[in-house]
Every structure is written in C-alpha cells, then in structure tokens.
Scaffold this motif. Structure first.
Motif, mmCIF file in Angstrom:
data_model
loop_
_atom_site.group_PDB
_atom_site.id
_atom_site.type_symbol
_atom_site.label_atom_id
_atom_site.label_comp_id
_atom_site.label_asym_id
_atom_site.label_seq_id
_atom_site.Cartn_x
_atom_site.Cartn_y
_atom_site.Cartn_z
ATOM 1 N N HIS A 67 0.850 -1.190 0.000
ATOM 2 C CA HIS A 67 0.000 0.000 0.000
ATOM 3 C C HIS A 67 0.886 1.240 0.000
ATOM 4 O O HIS A 67 1.903 1.294 0.689
ATOM 5 N N TYR A 68 0.493 2.253 -0.795
ATOM 6 C CA TYR A 68 1.262 3.485 -0.894
ATOM 7 C C TYR A 68 0.336 4.679 -0.657
ATOM 8 O O TYR A 68 -0.740 4.759 -1.252
ATOM 9 N N PRO A 69 0.730 5.611 0.180
ATOM 10 C CA PRO A 69 -0.083 6.812 0.424
ATOM 11 C C PRO A 69 -0.067 7.724 -0.797
ATOM 12 O O PRO A 69 0.735 7.541 -1.724
ATOM 13 N N VAL A 70 -0.936 8.731 -0.764
ATOM 14 C CA VAL A 70 -1.098 9.607 -1.921
ATOM 15 C C VAL A 70 0.207 10.284 -2.326
ATOM 16 O O VAL A 70 0.525 10.383 -3.524
ATOM 17 N N ASN A 71 0.993 10.767 -1.363
ATOM 18 C CA ASN A 71 2.222 11.479 -1.721
ATOM 19 C C ASN A 71 3.214 10.584 -2.451
ATOM 20 O O ASN A 71 3.909 11.015 -3.376
ATOM 21 N N GLU A 96 -8.653 10.282 -1.743
ATOM 22 C CA GLU A 96 -8.439 9.252 -0.723
ATOM 23 C C GLU A 96 -9.732 9.011 0.038
ATOM 24 O O GLU A 96 -10.461 9.940 0.382
ATOM 25 N N CYS A 101 -6.444 4.845 -1.884
ATOM 26 C CA CYS A 101 -5.789 6.094 -2.266
ATOM 27 C C CYS A 101 -5.618 6.056 -3.783
ATOM 28 O O CYS A 101 -5.332 4.988 -4.346
ATOM 29 N N ILE A 122 -6.507 0.214 0.672
ATOM 30 C CA ILE A 122 -6.111 0.383 2.071
ATOM 31 C C ILE A 122 -6.379 -0.877 2.887
ATOM 32 O O ILE A 122 -5.484 -1.363 3.592
ATOM 33 N N THR A 133 -1.567 -2.562 -5.092
ATOM 34 C CA THR A 133 -1.591 -1.291 -5.803
ATOM 35 C C THR A 133 -1.630 -1.580 -7.292
ATOM 36 O O THR A 133 -0.862 -2.402 -7.790
#
Length: 259
Positions: A67-71, A96, A101, A122, A133
């Motif tokens: 999982h990777y956050p928006v940034n 998000e 995300c 998520i 992802t």
C-alpha cells in the motif's frame, strides 16, 4: 473530489474487468504470420460494411504488492512522465477514502490523450493479508491520429514495463455505421468483420439492443481461453438513437470499454 474519484474508480473497475481475461492466456500453436492487429487492417474491413473508425483506445494494467499513500503515488506518477515525452503538459489529481488512495495523471498531445491511474487499496486482502496497488494506463487516439497507433502502443508498453516485464495490453477500435442496423444486420456485420480476418466465431451473445461476438483468427497474435475455446477478437454492435448511427466496437483480444 468525490465525484472525480468515483468516475476514476468506475474506469478502474471497467479496465480491470476487461483486462482480467489476460490471466487466462492459453499456450497454443500460432501461425508464423500472426501479428498484432492495427488500424489499417481494421479500416479495410470497416469499408466493406460502410463503417468509419472514430477512435482507438489502448489500455493495460499491472499490479504491485503493498500500500502506498497519496504522496508516494504522486511521486511515482511524476517519475513516469519522461516515458510519455519530455515537455508534455500534464495534470495530476488525487483522492483518498477509507478504502483506497488514488492518483490520476492526465496528458494530451496532438490527438492522443493519455491517462495513468495509480490505485492503492487500504484494507488488506482477507485471505492473504496483503495490500495491492494497481497501475492502469490508457491512451485514446482520435480519427486524425490513427497513424500514431504503433508509437502510442509502444509508449504504454514501456510505461507498464517499469512494473511488469511482460505487460498485457488491449486495443479497442471504436467505429460507426450510419443509420440503424436491425438485429440480424448487426449479427451479419459482426460475422463479416470476423470473417474478414479469417476468424471463426467462438461464442455469441445478444439482447434486444446489442450483439457481441467473440472469435479466433490465426492471423492475429495472442489468444485467451474461455469455456467455448480460444479467442483473440471481440466484436459488438449497438444502435445509438440519439446520434442516429450504429456503433461497432472491435477489441483485441477483448473490448476494454463499456458498450
């Protein structure tokens, strides 16, 4: 933001549903002359049914673990910009929710519109406990840019190759025939298109408004396996009363848009 995120999510689901067939790729003997279908071949067959090619949609996807956050997704998207071409104007949007995300990169140039979606779930998978992802790439060419099909196809292939050594892509040709075709005429036209590529029908479905035929041609590279046999072409027709014409979709190996 929510509406934009929902639209992108719908696009994601359509793309994944269509491309999911690529997991069913079947290893079978192919003719030495088999190759990827291109718009020149399609236009020759469309002329025979009084149709004209309006646009081409090329799409593909791949999956990576985690999982990777928006940034982080945003930075990954920007890192792919050189593949699309230096100096190209682009837009980036993000969203998000509690479930995912998402970052979308859009770029256009001379009749070719590119879209890149990075979608990271998520919640972990209930069975594996892992996060996923998805990277979904798409390009749409208008009728004045058909000669760029090969270059755009290779661009998307290179883009997805940053994550997958052997990415799978779908090409959907969207054409129109003036006026209304009755059900039997749509079936006849679909059969004629398949036969024009020396294809044989593998399966067919229809309702009161639409008909869909899947077939296999040894002239075309690749193939997918279904319960009814191997296929590498998908043709569908539907009349649009608002525009007064019958749309024809030809997908290799499957149609990757809703119709």
């Amino acid at each position: 933001m929510k509406r934009q995120g929902l639209s992108s999510l719908i696009l994601l689901l359509i793309t994944l549903a269509a491309c999911a067939f690529t997991y069913l790729i079947y290893d079978f003997p192919r003719a030495d002359a088999a190759e990827r279908l291109i718009s020149r071949d399609v236009c020759m067959q469309l002329d025979k049914v009084h149709g004209s090619l309006e646009r081409i949609r090329i799409s593909g996807w791949t999956e990576i673990n985690g999982h990777y956050p928006v940034n982080v997704l945003t930075e990954k998207a920007k890192e792919l910009l050189p593949v699309l071409g230096e100096g190209r104007k682009f837009q980036i949007s993000s969203g998000e929710t509690t479930d995912y995300c998402q970052v979308k990169l859009s770029a256009g140039d001379n009749g070719a519109e590119y879209s890149l979606i990075l979608y990271s779930s998520i919640p972990a998978d209930e069975l594996t406990g892992e996060h996923s992802t998805y990277i979904i790439a798409e390009a749409i060419l208008d009728s004045d840019s058909l000669d760029r099909e090969e270059a755009v196809y290779e661009t998307l292939k290179e883009l997805l190759s940053q994550f997958d050594a052997a990415p799978s892509l779908n090409t959907t040709y969207i054409a129109a025939i003036p006026g209304r075709l009755e059900g039997w005429e749509m079936e006849q036209t679909g059969r004629q298109i398949l036969e024009g590529f020396n294809g044989r029908i593998v399966e067919m479905s229809r309702d009161s408004e639409c008909i869909s035929l899947s077939g296999y041609s040894s002239r075309i590279d690749g193939g997918l396996h279904s319960d009814n046999g191997i296929f590498n072409m998908n043709v569908a027709l539907r009349y649009n009363s608002h525009e007064g014409k019958t749309y024809l979709w030809l997908g290799t190996p499957v149609i990757s848009v809703s119709y």
